[in-house]
Design a protein around this motif. Structure first.
Motif, PDB file in Angstrom:
ATOM      1  N   GLY A 125      86.829  16.745  82.794  1.00 53.34           N
ATOM      2  CA  GLY A 125      88.101  16.155  83.198  1.00 53.34           C
ATOM      3  C   GLY A 125      88.613  15.144  82.201  1.00 53.34           C
ATOM      4  O   GLY A 125      89.813  15.137  81.857  1.00 53.34           O
ATOM      5  N   ALA A 126      87.721  14.282  81.705  1.00 52.77           N
ATOM      6  CA  ALA A 126      88.114  13.247  80.745  1.00 52.77           C
ATOM      7  C   ALA A 126      88.622  13.858  79.443  1.00 52.77           C
ATOM      8  O   ALA A 126      89.636  13.414  78.884  1.00 52.77           O
ATOM      9  CB  ALA A 126      86.931  12.314  80.472  1.00 52.77           C
ATOM     10  N   PHE A 127      87.928  14.890  78.961  1.00 53.96           N
ATOM     11  CA  PHE A 127      88.341  15.511  77.710  1.00 53.96           C
ATOM     12  C   PHE A 127      89.648  16.285  77.859  1.00 53.96           C
ATOM     13  O   PHE A 127      90.396  16.418  76.894  1.00 53.96           O
ATOM     14  CB  PHE A 127      87.234  16.408  77.151  1.00 53.96           C
ATOM     15  CG  PHE A 127      86.483  15.764  76.033  1.00 53.96           C
ATOM     16  CD1 PHE A 127      86.840  15.976  74.712  1.00 53.96           C
ATOM     17  CD2 PHE A 127      85.443  14.899  76.296  1.00 53.96           C
ATOM     18  CE1 PHE A 127      86.170  15.356  73.686  1.00 53.96           C
ATOM     19  CE2 PHE A 127      84.763  14.269  75.269  1.00 53.96           C
ATOM     20  CZ  PHE A 127      85.124  14.501  73.951  1.00 53.96           C
ATOM     21  N   GLN A 128      89.918  16.782  79.056  1.00 52.22           N
ATOM     22  CA  GLN A 128      91.206  17.450  79.270  1.00 52.22           C
ATOM     23  C   GLN A 128      92.351  16.442  79.142  1.00 52.22           C
ATOM     24  O   GLN A 128      93.395  16.746  78.569  1.00 52.22           O
ATOM     25  CB  GLN A 128      91.242  18.118  80.648  1.00 52.22           C
ATOM     26  CG  GLN A 128      92.584  18.740  80.993  1.00 52.22           C
ATOM     27  CD  GLN A 128      93.053  19.772  79.986  1.00 52.22           C
ATOM     28  OE1 GLN A 128      92.250  20.491  79.400  1.00 52.22           O
ATOM     29  NE2 GLN A 128      94.357  19.849  79.775  1.00 52.22           N
ATOM     30  N   CYS A 131      97.352   5.219  76.874  1.00 51.08           N
ATOM     31  CA  CYS A 131      97.850   5.009  75.511  1.00 51.08           C
ATOM     32  C   CYS A 131      98.907   6.050  75.143  1.00 51.08           C
ATOM     33  O   CYS A 131      99.836   5.773  74.379  1.00 51.08           O
ATOM     34  CB  CYS A 131      96.702   5.065  74.503  1.00 51.08           C
ATOM     35  SG  CYS A 131      95.583   3.643  74.569  1.00 51.08           S
ATOM     36  N   ALA A 132      98.741   7.260  75.680  1.00 51.13           N
ATOM     37  CA  ALA A 132      99.691   8.347  75.400  1.00 51.13           C
ATOM     38  C   ALA A 132     100.922   8.279  76.305  1.00 51.13           C
ATOM     39  O   ALA A 132     101.753   9.186  76.297  1.00 51.13           O
ATOM     40  CB  ALA A 132      98.996   9.692  75.563  1.00 51.13           C
ATOM     41  N   LYS A 133     100.999   7.205  77.127  1.00 43.99           N
ATOM     42  CA  LYS A 133     102.125   6.962  78.032  1.00 43.99           C
ATOM     43  C   LYS A 133     102.204   7.997  79.152  1.00 43.99           C
ATOM     44  O   LYS A 133     103.289   8.334  79.628  1.00 43.99           O
ATOM     45  CB  LYS A 133     103.449   6.917  77.249  1.00 43.99           C
ATOM     46  CG  LYS A 133     103.495   5.806  76.202  1.00 43.99           C
ATOM     47  CD  LYS A 133     104.826   5.789  75.461  1.00 43.99           C
ATOM     48  CE  LYS A 133     104.827   4.678  74.417  1.00 43.99           C
ATOM     49  NZ  LYS A 133     106.106   4.624  73.656  1.00 43.99           N
ATOM     50  N   PHE A 134     101.022   8.511  79.560  1.00 42.63           N
ATOM     51  CA  PHE A 134     100.958   9.376  80.726  1.00 42.63           C
ATOM     52  C   PHE A 134     101.104   8.512  81.978  1.00 42.63           C
ATOM     53  O   PHE A 134     100.623   7.384  82.030  1.00 42.63           O
ATOM     54  CB  PHE A 134      99.619  10.123  80.802  1.00 42.63           C
ATOM     55  CG  PHE A 134      99.442  11.207  79.777  1.00 42.63           C
ATOM     56  CD1 PHE A 134     100.455  11.553  78.895  1.00 42.63           C
ATOM     57  CD2 PHE A 134      98.233  11.907  79.697  1.00 42.63           C
ATOM     58  CE1 PHE A 134     100.282  12.549  77.952  1.00 42.63           C
ATOM     59  CE2 PHE A 134      98.046  12.906  78.765  1.00 42.63           C
ATOM     60  CZ  PHE A 134      99.077  13.226  77.889  1.00 42.63           C
ATOM     61  N   ILE A 189      97.752  11.754  84.578  1.00 42.15           N
ATOM     62  CA  ILE A 189      96.338  11.609  84.222  1.00 42.15           C
ATOM     63  C   ILE A 189      95.469  12.318  85.256  1.00 42.15           C
ATOM     64  O   ILE A 189      94.538  13.062  84.916  1.00 42.15           O
ATOM     65  CB  ILE A 189      95.952  10.124  84.115  1.00 42.15           C
ATOM     66  CG1 ILE A 189      96.642   9.484  82.896  1.00 42.15           C
ATOM     67  CG2 ILE A 189      94.431   9.959  84.002  1.00 42.15           C
ATOM     68  CD1 ILE A 189      96.449   7.981  82.797  1.00 42.15           C
ATOM     69  N   ALA A 190      95.774  12.100  86.543  1.00 42.71           N
ATOM     70  CA  ALA A 190      94.992  12.732  87.611  1.00 42.71           C
ATOM     71  C   ALA A 190      95.103  14.245  87.564  1.00 42.71           C
ATOM     72  O   ALA A 190      94.115  14.970  87.747  1.00 42.71           O
ATOM     73  CB  ALA A 190      95.471  12.204  88.972  1.00 42.71           C
ATOM     74  N   GLU A 191      96.319  14.744  87.310  1.00 46.65           N
ATOM     75  CA  GLU A 191      96.522  16.198  87.247  1.00 46.65           C
ATOM     76  C   GLU A 191      95.751  16.826  86.093  1.00 46.65           C
ATOM     77  O   GLU A 191      95.140  17.884  86.255  1.00 46.65           O
ATOM     78  CB  GLU A 191      98.018  16.496  87.093  1.00 46.65           C
ATOM     79  CG  GLU A 191      98.822  16.228  88.358  1.00 46.65           C
ATOM     80  CD  GLU A 191     100.326  16.224  88.102  1.00 46.65           C
ATOM     81  OE1 GLU A 191     100.718  16.440  86.923  1.00 46.65           O
ATOM     82  OE2 GLU A 191     101.089  16.014  89.054  1.00 46.65           O
TER      83      GLU A 191
END
Length: 469
Positions: A96-99, A303-306, A311-313
């Motif tokens: 999940g984190a790497f996605q 940082c990517a302004k998500f 982020i959860a999705e």
């Protein structure tokens, strides 16, 4: 019958069974063995230096047979899933984190830069990765810790025209080349030498030569495969998987490094630096590393302004992608669970040790080597196998004229090479889960290299025995 129908019929006949079916068959065989192999145990005593429970030599005795009944088989899988729950959770969290990090586009940008920098020397990335990951293997005994970098390695390999197996191999085989040679590996050589009363990390010179030989051999093997795939992508063992990956890839041709990407990249660098520090200085393992990568994913997304919902999705997308592989790890664990519950593992160890004694003198050392390789199917943990076998192997070596240092070498090589292929290895299954490479495809790729490695190991053991290593 038309040619098309015949082709489809032949393809269906050749279709390899699903990995769950394959593992279920192996579990059934393990259950059958619990009725055939007598139950027995060694007495175990605590090693005052390490605190580990080790088998006492000449203490083997039969115990009441405890076969696993058919009705208990579903429970084996639940127990296996439970015992492997930490690794399963680790796979989910890291996936999940790497996605999240992948969705920022940072990997695509970085691998392009690397590919451009290497130019015509792109193939050098294979021995470079192998060597770098071998350092983690022979120093801190890194195995599952490298799992989180599999997506990055595969992304890099694909960007250079290779495939997922190439990316997986650069990390997994490199790491295990270091782990197996075990220059300062505390989990195989360290434990085995302590039990055998051999000075810790002594005899490093021969293991260093072994490491170089393994890295050169692995580099040549993977490079030949990678070049073949780059020339003709249909030669890839996972060609269908690569085709699906291309369809799923997002078009990012116009993506350029922006300020947000520098912050994401800095987050990854700091996270990896913290990972190395934590593993070396604080003894971090699965739970700590999973927490670190979860934090890295969330911070990178911010940082990517998500948005938090984005982020959860992305996290859920990553978890879904790794679900099958994570479950495979738990299902595979059911195999040793069956053997442990029936108390037949010690019987196997005792029987194989007795077999070595009756072998001709010239091949007894090779007999110990192959005995350790067989035992590795039943006890996949390096330190666990050392605790179970070295108290028997060390005095057995004294009896037949094999030095204890050579005995340790036979253990580490017997324990090591088959980790690259045995399905009972949770580390292997976890890496396959992270890469998405099916087990049967991996076997097709790796079995010749495993045989080459085993042959190299046999040569080193014979030489060690001849020179009184």
């Amino acid at each position: 019958m038309s040619q098309t129908k015949l082709s489809k019929k032949n393809k269906k006949k050749r279709e390899f069974p699903h990995v769950f079916v394959l593992l279920f068959i192996i579990v059934l065989i393990a259950v059958a063995l619990t009725y055939i192999i007598p139950a027995g145990e060694f007495e175990r005593i605590e090693d005052p230096e390490t605190g580990r429970m080790i088998a006492k030599d000449n203490s083997y005795h039969l115990v009441e047979q405890q076969p696993v009944s058919i009705v208990e088989i579903p429970g084996l899988f639940i127990t296996g899933l439970n015992e492997a729950s930490d690794i399963i959770l680790f796979i989910f969290v890291v996936g999940g984190a790497f996605q999240i990090i992948t969705a920022t586009g940072i990997f695509d940008l970085v691998v392009r830069k690397v590919a451009h920098f290497l130019g015509n020397r792109q193939i050098l990335i294979i021995p470079i990765f192998l060597t770098l990951f071998s350092v983690g293997g022979f120093t801190i005994g890194m195995t599952v810790e490298g799992l989180a970098l599999i997506p990055l390695a595969i992304a890099l390999a694909r960007s250079l025209g290779y495939d997922a197996i190439t990316g997986l191999s650069m990390v997994f085989i490199g790491m295990y080349s270091g782990f197996i040679s075990g220059l300062m590996n505390p989990f195989n050589v360290g434990v085995a030498q302590q039990i055998s009363e051999v000075p810790i990390y002594s005899g490093m010179w021969l293991r260093a030569i072994l490491l170089v030989v393994l890295l050169i051999t692995a580099s040549i093997y993977i490079i030949r495969y990678a070049i073949k795939v780059k020339k003709d992508p249909t030669k890839s063992i996972v060609f269908d998987m690569e085709q699906r990956a291309k369809k799923e890839d997002k078009v990012i041709e116009n993506l350029r490094f922006q300020t947000k990407h520098y912050f994401v990249f800095l987050t990854i660098l700091l996270g990896l630096g913290l990972l190395v520090w934590g593993v070396i200085n604080k003894g971090w393992y699965i739970n700590d590393i999973a927490a670190l990568f979860l934090a890295m994913g969330i911070i990178a997304g911010l940082c990517a302004k998500f948005t938090p919902s984005h982020i959860a999705e992305e996290f859920i997308v990553g978890v879904k992608a790794f679900a099958l592989g994570a479950l495979i790890v738990g299902v595979a664990r059911a195999i040793p669970v069956a053997l442990e519950e029936a108390l037949i593992i010690d019987t196997v160890i005792n029987g194989l040790a007795n077999l070595v004694v009756v072998l001709p003198d010239a091949i007894q050392v090779l007999g110990i080597y192959f005995v350790q390789s067989i035992i590795n199917f039943f006890i996949n943990s390096g330190s666990g196998q050392a605790a179970a076998t070295m108290p028997i192997i060390a005095p057995l070596g004294d009896l037949i004229g094999i030095t204890r240092q050579t005995g340790v070498l036979t253990f580490q090589l017997g324990d090591g090479f088959t980790n690259l292929i045995f399905p009972t290895g949770t580390t292997l299954m976890a890496y396959l889960a992270a890469s998405g490479v099916p087990y049967e495809k991996w076997v097709k790729f790796i079995w010749p290299l495993v045989l080459i490695f085993i042959a190299i190991g046999g040569i080193f053991i014979v030489v060690a025995n001849v020179i009184g290593y």
